[in-house]
Design a protein around this motif. Structure first.
Motif, PDB file in Angstrom:
ATOM      1  N   ALA A 199      25.857  97.647   3.994  1.00 31.39           N
ATOM      2  CA  ALA A 199      25.081  96.480   3.560  1.00 31.39           C
ATOM      3  C   ALA A 199      23.866  96.184   4.418  1.00 31.39           C
ATOM      4  O   ALA A 199      22.928  95.524   3.966  1.00 31.39           O
ATOM      5  N   SER A 200      23.852  96.682   5.654  1.00 32.18           N
ATOM      6  CA  SER A 200      22.707  96.406   6.532  1.00 32.18           C
ATOM      7  C   SER A 200      21.530  97.344   6.286  1.00 32.18           C
ATOM      8  O   SER A 200      20.514  97.257   6.993  1.00 32.18           O
ATOM      9  N   ALA A 201      21.625  98.224   5.316  1.00 28.67           N
ATOM     10  CA  ALA A 201      20.551  99.185   5.050  1.00 28.67           C
ATOM     11  C   ALA A 201      19.248  98.467   4.735  1.00 28.67           C
ATOM     12  O   ALA A 201      19.207  97.515   3.962  1.00 28.67           O
ATOM     13  N   ASP A 220      20.247 118.072  -7.670  1.00 28.38           N
ATOM     14  CA  ASP A 220      19.331 118.255  -8.795  1.00 28.38           C
ATOM     15  C   ASP A 220      18.891 116.939  -9.409  1.00 28.38           C
ATOM     16  O   ASP A 220      18.006 116.916 -10.275  1.00 28.38           O
ATOM     17  N   ALA A 221      19.509 115.836  -9.004  1.00 28.16           N
ATOM     18  CA  ALA A 221      19.141 114.495  -9.454  1.00 28.16           C
ATOM     19  C   ALA A 221      19.707 113.509  -8.445  1.00 28.16           C
ATOM     20  O   ALA A 221      20.671 113.810  -7.735  1.00 28.16           O
ATOM     21  N   VAL A 222      19.088 112.328  -8.387  1.00 28.71           N
ATOM     22  CA  VAL A 222      19.541 111.297  -7.450  1.00 28.71           C
ATOM     23  C   VAL A 222      19.699 109.981  -8.203  1.00 28.71           C
ATOM     24  O   VAL A 222      18.802 109.572  -8.946  1.00 28.71           O
ATOM     25  N   ILE A 223      20.853 109.347  -7.992  1.00 25.59           N
ATOM     26  CA  ILE A 223      21.096 107.988  -8.483  1.00 25.59           C
ATOM     27  C   ILE A 223      21.068 107.052  -7.277  1.00 25.59           C
ATOM     28  O   ILE A 223      21.869 107.217  -6.349  1.00 25.59           O
ATOM     29  N   VAL A 224      20.142 106.108  -7.293  1.00 26.21           N
ATOM     30  CA  VAL A 224      20.016 105.136  -6.205  1.00 26.21           C
ATOM     31  C   VAL A 224      20.600 103.808  -6.661  1.00 26.21           C
ATOM     32  O   VAL A 224      20.230 103.295  -7.723  1.00 26.21           O
ATOM     33  N   ILE A 225      21.508 103.249  -5.842  1.00 28.27           N
ATOM     34  CA  ILE A 225      22.187 101.998  -6.196  1.00 28.27           C
ATOM     35  C   ILE A 225      21.847 100.940  -5.150  1.00 28.27           C
ATOM     36  O   ILE A 225      21.916 101.200  -3.940  1.00 28.27           O
ATOM     37  N   PHE A 226      21.486  99.763  -5.619  1.00 29.10           N
ATOM     38  CA  PHE A 226      21.182  98.647  -4.708  1.00 29.10           C
ATOM     39  C   PHE A 226      22.036  97.444  -5.091  1.00 29.10           C
ATOM     40  O   PHE A 226      21.985  96.975  -6.231  1.00 29.10           O
ATOM     41  N   THR A 227      22.818  96.979  -4.124  1.00 33.49           N
ATOM     42  CA  THR A 227      23.593  95.755  -4.284  1.00 33.49           C
ATOM     43  C   THR A 227      22.962  94.701  -3.385  1.00 33.49           C
ATOM     44  O   THR A 227      22.927  94.886  -2.164  1.00 33.49           O
ATOM     45  N   PRO A 228      22.430  93.599  -3.922  1.00 36.06           N
ATOM     46  CA  PRO A 228      21.650  92.645  -3.114  1.00 36.06           C
ATOM     47  C   PRO A 228      22.463  92.037  -1.968  1.00 36.06           C
ATOM     48  O   PRO A 228      23.446  91.347  -2.213  1.00 36.06           O
ATOM     49  N   PRO A 229      22.078  92.298  -0.710  1.00 36.17           N
ATOM     50  CA  PRO A 229      22.663  91.586   0.427  1.00 36.17           C
ATOM     51  C   PRO A 229      21.858  90.325   0.712  1.00 36.17           C
ATOM     52  O   PRO A 229      20.956  89.959  -0.060  1.00 36.17           O
ATOM     53  N   LEU A 230      22.133  89.677   1.824  1.00 34.16           N
ATOM     54  CA  LEU A 230      21.423  88.434   2.141  1.00 34.16           C
ATOM     55  C   LEU A 230      20.070  88.671   2.788  1.00 34.16           C
ATOM     56  O   LEU A 230      19.204  87.807   2.769  1.00 34.16           O
ATOM     57  N   THR A 231      19.869  89.852   3.358  1.00 34.02           N
ATOM     58  CA  THR A 231      18.684  90.040   4.204  1.00 34.02           C
ATOM     59  C   THR A 231      17.608  90.930   3.603  1.00 34.02           C
ATOM     60  O   THR A 231      16.511  91.005   4.140  1.00 34.02           O
ATOM     61  N   VAL A 237      13.077  97.038  -1.611  1.00 32.28           N
ATOM     62  CA  VAL A 237      13.768  98.321  -1.783  1.00 32.28           C
ATOM     63  C   VAL A 237      13.091  99.135  -2.880  1.00 32.28           C
ATOM     64  O   VAL A 237      12.901 100.347  -2.741  1.00 32.28           O
ATOM     65  N   ALA A 238      12.703  98.485  -3.979  1.00 32.72           N
ATOM     66  CA  ALA A 238      12.010  99.190  -5.058  1.00 32.72           C
ATOM     67  C   ALA A 238      10.708  99.803  -4.564  1.00 32.72           C
ATOM     68  O   ALA A 238      10.377 100.948  -4.895  1.00 32.72           O
ATOM     69  N   ALA A 239       9.972  99.069  -3.739  1.00 31.59           N
ATOM     70  CA  ALA A 239       8.724  99.601  -3.192  1.00 31.59           C
ATOM     71  C   ALA A 239       8.984 100.816  -2.303  1.00 31.59           C
ATOM     72  O   ALA A 239       8.211 101.788  -2.313  1.00 31.59           O
ATOM     73  N   ALA A 257      17.676 104.569 -10.944  1.00 33.53           N
ATOM     74  CA  ALA A 257      18.164 103.496 -10.084  1.00 33.53           C
ATOM     75  C   ALA A 257      19.085 102.567 -10.848  1.00 33.53           C
ATOM     76  O   ALA A 257      18.957 102.405 -12.068  1.00 33.53           O
ATOM     77  N   ALA A 258      20.008 101.963 -10.119  1.00 33.27           N
ATOM     78  CA  ALA A 258      20.860 100.904 -10.653  1.00 33.27           C
ATOM     79  C   ALA A 258      20.807  99.747  -9.679  1.00 33.27           C
ATOM     80  O   ALA A 258      21.352  99.830  -8.575  1.00 33.27           O
ATOM     81  N   PHE A 259      20.095  98.690 -10.062  1.00 32.98           N
ATOM     82  CA  PHE A 259      19.971  97.493  -9.229  1.00 32.98           C
ATOM     83  C   PHE A 259      20.945  96.448  -9.769  1.00 32.98           C
ATOM     84  O   PHE A 259      20.699  95.828 -10.805  1.00 32.98           O
ATOM     85  N   LEU A 260      22.040  96.269  -9.072  1.00 39.01           N
ATOM     86  CA  LEU A 260      23.115  95.414  -9.562  1.00 39.01           C
ATOM     87  C   LEU A 260      22.766  93.941  -9.395  1.00 39.01           C
ATOM     88  O   LEU A 260      22.333  93.509  -8.314  1.00 39.01           O
ATOM     89  N   GLY A 261      22.946  93.192 -10.462  1.00 36.56           N
ATOM     90  CA  GLY A 261      22.793  91.737 -10.378  1.00 36.56           C
ATOM     91  C   GLY A 261      21.373  91.243 -10.313  1.00 36.56           C
ATOM     92  O   GLY A 261      21.148  90.058 -10.044  1.00 36.56           O
ATOM     93  N   THR A 262      20.388  92.101 -10.551  1.00 31.37           N
ATOM     94  CA  THR A 262      19.003  91.645 -10.501  1.00 31.37           C
ATOM     95  C   THR A 262      18.129  92.517 -11.389  1.00 31.37           C
ATOM     96  O   THR A 262      18.333  93.730 -11.487  1.00 31.37           O
ATOM     97  N   GLU A 263      17.162  91.890 -12.055  1.00 29.01           N
ATOM     98  CA  GLU A 263      16.187  92.596 -12.877  1.00 29.01           C
ATOM     99  C   GLU A 263      14.794  92.526 -12.259  1.00 29.01           C
ATOM    100  O   GLU A 263      13.838  93.067 -12.807  1.00 29.01           O
TER     101      GLU A 263
END
Length: 516
Positions: A199-201, A220-231, A237-239, A257-263
């Protein structure tokens, strides 16, 4: 991206969805009942349109399946097609007492047509856009290896399970690559794959890790997942992801990418030179990547035209059927009328066994040529599981819309498994190979402790010639070769039934009458 819909009401929602996702629509056509424009016309146009990278289709019917097959097969060699096919055809396209018909439903015909032409069939409009976005904006995966990068363990595990469920791989990263990741990530981070940066990433952690994965040659492919922490914010992260994608030389690796809980990050991800598709959940991202891998594999296979033969006798086979039909028609005219007969009963006629056998011989089917007319007792024993070969059903059904369908299915003791494969005739050699090898019980052909391997090449040859027979003789409505014993010496046909149209071809669904 070109989009064609057979539903005007759905089209309004589709345009709104495309705008929300930031997808560019080069052409949008609502075809309605296709009175003057069809999906075939649009594929012809889009193939030469430089602004159209992907074709998205919402289909309720196929007006001209043979033409669609020709156009879609050519189109898919250059650009991907993603399609939602809704609706279920009526089950009237089957001949009574035909085992083949039980395995050749209209839905299986649709699947066969789309698979043979490289079209990616999806289940929902949402999935249509998911897959279309990856194919429009990202390069095709070179293989099935998927790297997963995130800041939480649970979503990474979900993504890994979904990737494996779609038949792809989540390879363990090499020790050298793991060392390079450990050099800047927290000590508690997991770097084997999935890469859990915890989470500190920071955004910079995402950037560095993604750059390493893209340049590694190990995925051959990458799935990037982001779960919003507090900091950390989603936008930062998108940038960082955009920077990594735009500045890494190994741009042949697709990133989603899969950004959980945020659009909020979606518009930032679209700013990349190759916009990064964003999904709400990792399972959706894995599914879209799997479709891209499937299309990449299909396009990488050499083009395989329908098989041709120079030792066939179509005129002789046609003459045999015509003479049998003429004899049967004379018998019917001289027979007393039956007021209780079904009014459609005469639409199909069963060919006498000896005529059916000779017609098959004119097409030199392995397992038929040189063998006498099958013994019904031997056929019944084979269906019950006699030793000496694996019993199969090979057949043809002429569908009112799709034409001749060739089926290979498990028979005998395994018939209840409903294990079959379908292809639209005429068949290429890869089509025949799929029929033989693409079923759940295909592994049984490899033999076992008490059964040597079957001759699969001979079985493929039988199917190719059966498909050519059905293509050459449209008067044939259905063929059942049951059982066909797959043996080490080649296929052996022990039972054959054939029905022809007594009148010009029309939708099936009637009771055939025995030709005498």
């Amino acid at each position: 991206m070109g989009f064609a819909s057979q539903s005007g009401g759905l089209g309004i929602a589709i345009l709104a969805e495309a705008a929300q996702r930031g997808l560019g629509i080069s052409t949008f056509v609502s075809m309605g009942n296709k009175a003057d424009v069809s999906s075939n016309d649009l594929l012809s146009w889009w193939l030469d349109d430089p602004e159209t990278k992907v074709a998205l289709l919402y289909l309720e019917s196929f007006g001209n399946p043979p033409k669609f097959r020709r156009l879609a097969g050519r189109f898919s060699r250059a650009k991907p097609i993603v399609a939602v096919k809704s609706g279920r055809s009526r089950a009237g396209t089957r001949a009574a007492r035909s085992h083949t018909a039980a395995h050749a439903s209209p839905e299986r015909a649709v699947d066969a047509l789309l698979e043979q032409t490289g079209v990616l069939r999806v289940s929902t409009v949402e999935e249509l856009f998911d897959v279309g976005a990856v194919l429009a904006h990202q390069p095709l995966p070179a293989g099935p290896r998927v790297g997963i990068l995130g800041n939480a363990g649970g979503p990474g595990v979900l993504a890994a399970d979904a990737v494996a469920g779609w038949g792809l791989e989540v390879p363990e990263l090499s020790p050298g690559l793991q060392d390079r990741l450990h050099a800047f990530l927290p000590p508690e981070a997991g770097v084997a794959n999935p890469v859990d940066m915890v989470a500190s990433a920071t955004p910079d952690h995402y950037r560095q890790a993604l750059e390493l994965l893209l340049a590694s040659g190990e995925v051959d492919a990458v799935i990037v997942i982001f779960t919003p922490p507090l900091t950390t914010t989603a936008e930062d992260v998108a940038a960082a992801l955009v920077h990594a994608v735009d500045h890494t030389e190994a741009t042949h690796v697709p990133v989603v990418a899969a950004f959980l809980g945020t659009e909020r990050a979606r518009h930032r991800l679209q700013a990349a030179v190759r916009p990064i598709p964003s999904f709400t959940y990792p399972e959706s991202a894995a599914r879209a990547v799997a479709h891209a891998v499937r299309y990449s594999r299909w396009r990488a296979t050499p083009e395989d035209p329908p098989a041709t033969f120079d030792d066939l006798d179509p005129n002789g086979a046609r003459q045999l059927l015509a003479e049998a039909a003429e004899r049967a028609d004379g018998d019917r005219r001289s027979a007393p009328s039956d007021e209780n007969a079904d009014e459609d009963e005469g639409a199909l006629w069963w060919v006498p066994p000896e005529v059916a056998w000779e017609v098959l011989g004119r097409y030199r089917l392995p397992g038929v040529l040189g063998h006498p007319l099958p013994d019904p007792t031997a056929a019944a024993a084979a269906k019950a599981g006699a030793s000496g070969g694996l019993p199969l059903l090979a057949g043809v059904l002429r569908d009112a819309a799709f034409g001749a369908l060739v089926v290979l299915a498990a028979a005998g003791p395994l018939e209840d498994l409903d294990d079959s494969a379908t292809r639209v005739a005429p068949l290429s050699r890869s089509d025949a190979r799929f029929l033989v090898q693409g079923r759940r019980t295909s592994s049984l052909l490899a033999g076992g402790p008490e059964r040597p391997p079957a001759d699969t090449q001979g079985l493929e040859e039988l199917l190719l010639r059966l498909g050519r027979l059905a293509e050459d003789l449209p008067e044939i409505a259905t063929i059942d070769l049951n059982p066909v014993l797959a043996t080490p010496e080649g296929p052996l046909v022990l039972g054959a039934k054939m029905a022809v149209f007594a009148q010009p071809a029309e939708p099936l669904g009637t009771r055939p009458r025995q030709l005498r």
